[in-house]
Enzyme design. Sequence first.
Site, PDB file in Angstrom:
ATOM      1  N   PRO A  29      43.837  30.389  11.241  1.00 49.05           N
ATOM      2  CA  PRO A  29      43.680  30.782  12.645  1.00 49.05           C
ATOM      3  C   PRO A  29      42.341  30.252  13.159  1.00 49.05           C
ATOM      4  CG  PRO A  29      43.282  32.655  11.191  1.00 49.05           C
ATOM      5  CD  PRO A  29      43.767  31.538  10.324  1.00 49.05           C
ATOM      6  N   MET A  30      42.358  29.544  14.300  1.00 51.16           N
ATOM      7  CA  MET A  30      41.132  28.952  14.841  1.00 51.16           C
ATOM      8  C   MET A  30      41.071  29.187  16.343  1.00 51.16           C
ATOM      9  SD  MET A  30      40.897  25.396  12.632  1.00 51.16           S
ATOM     10  CE  MET A  30      42.667  25.038  12.628  1.00 51.16           C
ATOM     11  N   CYS A 112      35.460  36.956  10.633  1.00 52.92           N
ATOM     12  CA  CYS A 112      34.738  36.299  11.732  1.00 52.92           C
ATOM     13  C   CYS A 112      33.335  36.892  11.869  1.00 52.92           C
ATOM     14  CB  CYS A 112      35.506  36.459  13.039  1.00 52.92           C
ATOM     15  SG  CYS A 112      34.717  35.622  14.430  1.00 52.92           S
ATOM     16  N   HIS A 188      38.287  33.367   2.473  1.00 51.85           N
ATOM     17  CA  HIS A 188      37.358  32.308   2.890  1.00 51.85           C
ATOM     18  C   HIS A 188      36.189  32.394   1.911  1.00 51.85           C
ATOM     19  CE1 HIS A 188      35.112  30.087   6.350  1.00 51.85           C
ATOM     20  NE2 HIS A 188      34.706  29.697   5.165  1.00 51.85           N
ATOM     21  N   GLY A 229      38.444  27.490   3.235  1.00 50.55           N
ATOM     22  CA  GLY A 229      37.041  27.119   3.400  1.00 50.55           C
ATOM     23  C   GLY A 229      36.706  25.769   2.813  1.00 50.55           C
ATOM     24  N   GLY A 230      36.347  24.823   3.658  1.00 47.78           N
ATOM     25  CA  GLY A 230      35.843  23.538   3.199  1.00 47.78           C
ATOM     26  C   GLY A 230      36.855  22.612   2.554  1.00 47.78           C
ATOM     27  N   GLY A 250      41.632  24.487   7.545  1.00 45.47           N
ATOM     28  CA  GLY A 250      41.163  24.815   8.875  1.00 45.47           C
ATOM     29  C   GLY A 250      40.837  23.569   9.665  1.00 45.47           C
ATOM     30  N   ARG A 251      39.540  23.264   9.774  1.00 49.50           N
ATOM     31  CA  ARG A 251      39.104  22.135  10.597  1.00 49.50           C
ATOM     32  C   ARG A 251      39.728  20.814  10.167  1.00 49.50           C
ATOM     33  NH1 ARG A 251      37.546  26.886  12.354  1.00 49.50           N
ATOM     34  NH2 ARG A 251      36.513  26.624  14.375  1.00 49.50           N
TER      35      ARG A 251
END
Length: 352
Positions: A29-30, A112, A188, A229-230, A250-251
Site C-alpha cells: 500500500p502506497m 506508517c 517491513h 522493505g528495500g 513497494g517503490r
Amino acid sequence: MSQPSVTAQTAKKPRHPCVPGDLRLSVAPMMDWTDTHCRVFHRLLAPHARLYTEMVHANAVIHGDRARLLAMDPVEHPVALQLGGSEPELLAQAARIGAEYGFDEINLNCGCPSDRVQAGRFGACLMREPQLVADSVAAMAAALEQHGLDVSVTVKCRLGVDDDHDWDRFLAFIDTVAAAGCRMFVIHARNAWLKGLSPKENREVPPLRYDWAYRLKQERNQLQIVVNGGIATQDEATQHLVHTDGAMLGRAAYHDPYLLHRLDVAWFGGELKTRGELLRALRPYVESQLARGVYLKHIAKHLLGLFAGERGGRAFRQVLSEGAHKPGADWSLIEHALSLTESFQDARVDAA
C-alpha cells in the site's frame, strides 16, 4: 495467446482467502500511488499478485466519500483494503464496510511513521500498544464474522520504533496480536523512527534486518509472514521466498512495474509478454475511464516507469508527462508514446 483486455474480465471474481500460495507476490500500500487505476495496471502485469489500497482512515471509510475512497474494479481481486486508526469500534465498522464493498482482506497499518499519523495515534506508534492492536484486530474479526463476511484481518508493521531493537519485545507484539486472531503479518524489516526522520527517510535510513522476519517465520511457523522493505530486484525477491511466505514490493513495483510481470511469470508460470503488449491490453480500461470523465493524467502517471532502464524510456515518460494533463488527452497520446519508444528499440535492433 494474447493478454486479455481488462474490461473483458468484468465478472466479479470469488474472494481469495489468505493462503500461502497467494502471498508469494504482493504490492505494498502506497499513499497517493496505489489507487484503483494503479491496481488495474498492476493486475495486468501480475495476474497472481495480491494488491493493496492506499491507507484509508477508518473515519474516512465511515463518514467520507466511499465511492471514491473504496473505488475498485472487479479485475483487481485479490485486493486488500488497508485501514488506519486506533479505535477498535471504528475499525470494526470500517472493516465491515470494506468487506461489504468486496475487498478480500482488511489490513491494519502499524507501520506508517509520519507526524500526521502519529498525531492521530495510529500507524507505527501502535507498536508501543500491542494490546490496543490486538483489541482492534479482535473487534474487526468479530464484526466480519457477525455479518457472515469471510475476510481475513491482517497487520502490517515494522520491527520496532526508534532505537528499540529488542527481539523479545517485537515477538511479544506479534504474539499478542496473533492471539487476537491475526494469522498474517507483513513485516517491513526496519524500525520506524518517530522523531527526526521524514517518511521518505524512514523508508531508507533505518537499516534493513530481514533476519528478524526470517527468524519470526522459523519460531512462529503457523503464522503467514510476508517480508517488505528495500526489495528491488527479481533475485532479491526470490531469495525471500526461501525464508518467508512472500515478498511485498513497494517503490520498485511502482518505478519499474515490469518487474512485477517478470516475477509473476517466474513464480507462477505463463508467457512473458512485451511491455507494449501489456500496455495495449490496458486500452479498453483507459477508454472506459475517459468516457466516465476521468482525466488521462490520473491513469498515465502510473505508467511512467514501464520502460525504466530501457532505450526510449525517457521519451516515453516525457510524452506522457507533458501531454496527459492537457484537455482532451486520450489513448492516442499513450499510443504515440509507445510507438515512439518502440521506434527507439527497433533502431537499436537494426543497428545491431
